[in-house]
Design a protein around this motif. Structure first.
Motif, short mmCIF file in Angstrom:
data_model
loop_
_atom_site.label_atom_id
_atom_site.label_comp_id
_atom_site.label_asym_id
_atom_site.label_seq_id
_atom_site.Cartn_x
_atom_site.Cartn_y
_atom_site.Cartn_z
N VAL A 1 -8.07 6.83 -4.58
CA VAL A 1 -7.21 5.77 -4.07
C VAL A 1 -6.74 5.96 -2.42
O VAL A 1 -6.66 4.97 -1.81
CB VAL A 1 -5.96 6.08 -4.85
CG1 VAL A 1 -4.64 5.04 -4.43
CG2 VAL A 1 -5.98 5.54 -6.47
N GLU B 1 0.83 4.10 -2.70
CA GLU B 1 0.76 5.54 -2.42
C GLU B 1 1.92 6.35 -3.18
O GLU B 1 1.64 7.71 -3.56
CB GLU B 1 0.74 5.69 -0.98
CG GLU B 1 -0.69 5.43 -0.32
CD GLU B 1 -0.74 5.75 1.16
OE1 GLU B 1 -1.41 6.25 1.69
OE2 GLU B 1 0.34 5.29 1.93
N LEU C 1 0.70 -1.19 0.10
CA LEU C 1 0.01 -0.11 0.16
C LEU C 1 0.82 1.31 -0.08
O LEU C 1 0.65 2.12 -0.75
CB LEU C 1 -0.82 -0.10 1.04
CG LEU C 1 -2.06 -1.10 1.31
CD1 LEU C 1 -2.77 -1.01 2.56
CD2 LEU C 1 -2.83 -1.04 0.05
N ILE D 1 -9.39 4.70 -0.20
CA ILE D 1 -9.44 3.17 -0.24
C ILE D 1 -8.38 2.58 0.84
O ILE D 1 -8.62 1.75 1.50
CB ILE D 1 -9.37 2.42 -1.64
CG1 ILE D 1 -10.77 3.34 -2.55
CG2 ILE D 1 -9.55 1.12 -1.69
CD1 ILE D 1 -10.49 3.00 -3.88
N ILE D 2 -7.11 3.09 0.39
CA ILE D 2 -6.02 2.62 1.09
C ILE D 2 -5.93 2.83 2.57
O ILE D 2 -5.80 2.10 3.32
CB ILE D 2 -4.65 3.39 0.62
CG1 ILE D 2 -4.39 2.78 -0.85
CG2 ILE D 2 -3.56 2.94 1.51
CD1 ILE D 2 -3.15 3.34 -1.63
N GLU E 1 -10.14 0.48 -9.08
CA GLU E 1 -9.52 2.07 -9.09
C GLU E 1 -8.33 2.19 -9.96
O GLU E 1 -8.23 3.09 -10.86
CB GLU E 1 -9.49 2.63 -7.60
CG GLU E 1 -9.29 3.98 -7.52
CD GLU E 1 -10.69 4.65 -7.65
OE1 GLU E 1 -10.84 5.78 -7.35
OE2 GLU E 1 -11.87 4.09 -8.05
N LYS F 1 -18.59 3.31 -4.89
CA LYS F 1 -17.68 2.38 -4.15
C LYS F 1 -18.39 1.99 -2.69
O LYS F 1 -18.19 0.60 -2.32
CB LYS F 1 -16.45 2.78 -3.83
CG LYS F 1 -15.55 3.30 -4.94
CD LYS F 1 -14.43 3.98 -4.70
CE LYS F 1 -13.75 4.51 -6.24
NZ LYS F 1 -14.56 5.24 -6.94
N LEU G 1 -9.73 -1.28 -4.59
CA LEU G 1 -8.74 -0.70 -4.92
C LEU G 1 -7.99 -1.29 -6.39
O LEU G 1 -7.82 -0.51 -7.09
CB LEU G 1 -7.47 -0.91 -4.04
CG LEU G 1 -6.35 -0.38 -4.18
CD1 LEU G 1 -6.40 1.13 -4.02
CD2 LEU G 1 -5.21 -0.98 -2.87
#
Length: 603
Positions: A63, A51, A47, A66-67, A106, A211, A103
């Motif tokens: 993003v 990023e 992750l 979600i992370i 996305e 989402k 994710l």
């Protein structure tokens, strides 16, 4: 962003996916060990790497949110593994797995222009054909009949009304209730936790409507999924009626009911004085009736009721619709192009408070943003080319009698043409054969989803040969003045293609409507050289070819507030004493098209 970076991102996501599948296998076998949890630490590293990747894309995305949610659940998993095995399994299955899949979708959208989609079919549901047999078999193996998925974001009082209406009116169908709290701050999570037997999905950070629905739908274990917003109240037999419809034909892939407040001609206005009064009136209305089932090109999801496996196969709601606007049109296109019918169930009505789920986004330019996103994906304008025109309501009832076949000519994606067929079914109980001709190849894929036969049209002179039969009705949606052909020849060719007493419906443009004036003023290099047909001339030429006039009606397309203001300003510029002239000018400027309805004279 370049091809190499895009490939690295997708390969990294694949490594994470493999780790999740490995943990899932261990859980399924009951062989999960503490050493296996090192995969979660690897996930955190993954992750961080994602990023720090320079995406260099202008497309809006979530993003980071979600992370942040994935990190939250990794921390919960590390805590609960020793304290509560059931909580660990639940969070792993319905939170971590689904969030990681979200994710993946996305990133897949963000890098789609830099890779070959065929290399990653799992991430691009539009790749390959949809296997209807597989979807049916998955449904037969489902644990229960329906998963009702509700997404709520604050507005607890409305959410409570919605949930209570589901609990009170869904005891006639086997279902599970999935409640998604999309990062609320008003006690919604605590309320959801209080609902006995509900499957609660909690997002620490708001992922917004697209989402939010997807994570709930990914948790569904029913044969069908019924996704609902928290600004609806549901009524007696609402779900029973929808399932009755969707199970009546294996080709139906999406059904949705009516509402007291909704667009897309899915509205049934029911006056009421209280919630109890509305429920009682809905009880009387909600009687399953196939004559009130209408096939549509686009459905608005008062309820998105679909086979769960079908939603999984088409990739749920498309993540590219950042604020959720026009994601309804998109899911309609995806399901219809997958080979399924969309059915509006006018035999069932619900109550809609009105866009609470997306109210904040409406304060932005979300509608135009979503409309543009849809156009970029399909090269179609969802409003102009895929929605129906209301003039089908003005078709005279006598024209609907004896219509067993309809030819639609240049009817775009076919929404209005299909609604004409629906009306014949509703009023005459006849399901007319539908044939279509289009002079624009871009409409062919969508016309094939609703028509018995589709051909490319290029010449009226061989119209009868192209359809290889005579038919009962011809509906021409493109105005006649846009065709380069003499009226006398045109009506002769149309008459030859019709059966005895065949019907003809067409429009002509109003050359001095506000839209026509705009067109002339804004295109300095063109001359206004479109044909201008006088009504008397049209009727004379049609009569000489054997047609008799049934009706002429004027109608206007929806127009902007700017256009309305100009119309009002021009009409009011006349002297106040000339009211007849003001009314006449208003009519001329506001009328976009003139609708003609004819039939061949009896001989």
């Amino acid at each position: 962003m370049n091809n190499s970076t895009a490939t690295q991102i997708l390969e990294a996501l694949n490594v994470g996916n493999e780790g999740i599948r490995y943990l899932d296998d261990c859980i399924q076998r009951g062989e999960l060990s503490l050493s296996d949890l090192g995969i979660l630490n690897n996930m955190l590293d993954l992750l961080s790497a994602l990023e720090n990747t320079t995406l260099d894309v202008s497309a809006p995305n979530r993003v980071n949110e979600i992370i942040a949610n994935i990190r939250y659940y990794i921390e919960r998993l590390e805590i609960s593994v020793n304290d509560n095995v059931n909580s660990f399994i639940y969070d792993f299955r319905f939170h971590l797995c689904s969030l990681f899949r979200i994710l993946e979708f996305e990133f897949a959208y963000l890098v789609e222009n830099y890779i070959n989609k065929a290399d990653y079919p799992y991430l691009y549901p539009d790749v390959g054909n949809v296997d209807h047999d597989w979807i049916a078999s998955q449904g037969e193996e489902a644990n229960l009949k329906v998963s009702v998925v509700l997404v709520g974001y604050n507005n607890l009082d409305y959410t409570r009304d919605c949930v209570e209406s589901i609990l009170a009116n869904t005891d006639d169908v086997e279902y599970e209730l999935i409640l998604v709290d999309n990062g609320s701050t008003d006690g919604t999570k605590e309320y959801f936790d209080s609902i006995s037997g509900a499957k609660v999905i909690y997002l620490k950070y708001n992922l917004h409507v697209t989402k939010g629905f997807n994570i709930g739908l990914m948790a569904a274990e029913g044969k069908y999924s019924a996704a609902v917003c928290n600004d609806f109240i549901f009524t007696p037999k609402w779900l029973w009626n929808l399932i009755e419809c969707i199970e009546s034909d294996s080709k139906i892939g999406y059904v949705s009911p009516a509402s007291n407040s909704i667009s897309n001609m899915q509205q049934i206005p029911i006056p009421f004085i209280s919630k109890e009064d509305f429920q009682e009136k809905a009880r009387k209305h909600n009687v399953s009736d196939p004559t009130k089932w209408e096939e549509r090109v686009v459905l608005l999801p008062n309820v998105l009721c679909c086979p769960t496996a079908l939603l999984d196969r088409v990739g749920y709601y498309d993540t590219r619709f950042f604020r959720g606007e026009f994601v309804d049109d998109d899911i309609s296109f995806k399901i219809r192009r997958a080979g399924y019918k969309l059915i509006y169930c006018a035999d069932t009505v619900t109550h809609h408070y009105g866009s609470l789920t997306t109210a904040a986004d409406h304060l932005t330019n979300s509608l135009e943003e979503g409309r543009q996103t849809f156009f970029e994906k399909y090269k179609l304008d969802a409003w102009e080319e895929a929605r129906m025109q209301s003039f089908y309501l003005d078709i005279e009832p006598e024209l609907l009698s004896g219509v067993y076949s309809i030819l639609g000519l240049d009817s775009k994606c076919g929404a209005t043409l299909l609604q004409l067929k629906n009306r014949i079914w509703s009023e005459r109980h006849v399901k007319s054969e539908l044939l279509t001709l289009t002079s624009n190849d871009k409409y062919k894929e969508d016309l094939l989803t609703i028509s018995d036969k589709v051909s490319i049209f290029n010449d009226f002179s061989n119209l009868k040969q192209q359809i290889d039969k005579t038919i009962d009705m011809i509906f021409i949606e493109e105005p006649l003045d846009s065709y380069n052909i003499e009226l006398s020849d045109l009506f002769n060719y149309l008459a030859e293609a019709l059966n005895k007493e065949g019907k003809l419906i067409f429009t002509i443009s109003n050359g001095i409507s506000i839209e026509a004036l705009y067109s002339m003023l804004n295109n300095a290099n063109s001359i206004h050289n479109k044909k201008i047909y006088v009504t008397d001339l049209v009727c004379k030429e049609a009569n000489e070819s054997g047609f008799e006039l049934i009706s002429i009606k004027d109608y206007a397309i929806p127009r902007s507030s700017e256009s309305i203001a100009i119309i009002n300003k021009l009409s009011h510029s006349l002297s106040s004493g000339a009211q007849d002239e003001i009314n006449y000018l208003n009519t001329l400027l506001s009328c976009s098209y003139r609708l003609f309805q004819m039939k061949l004279k009896s001989t």
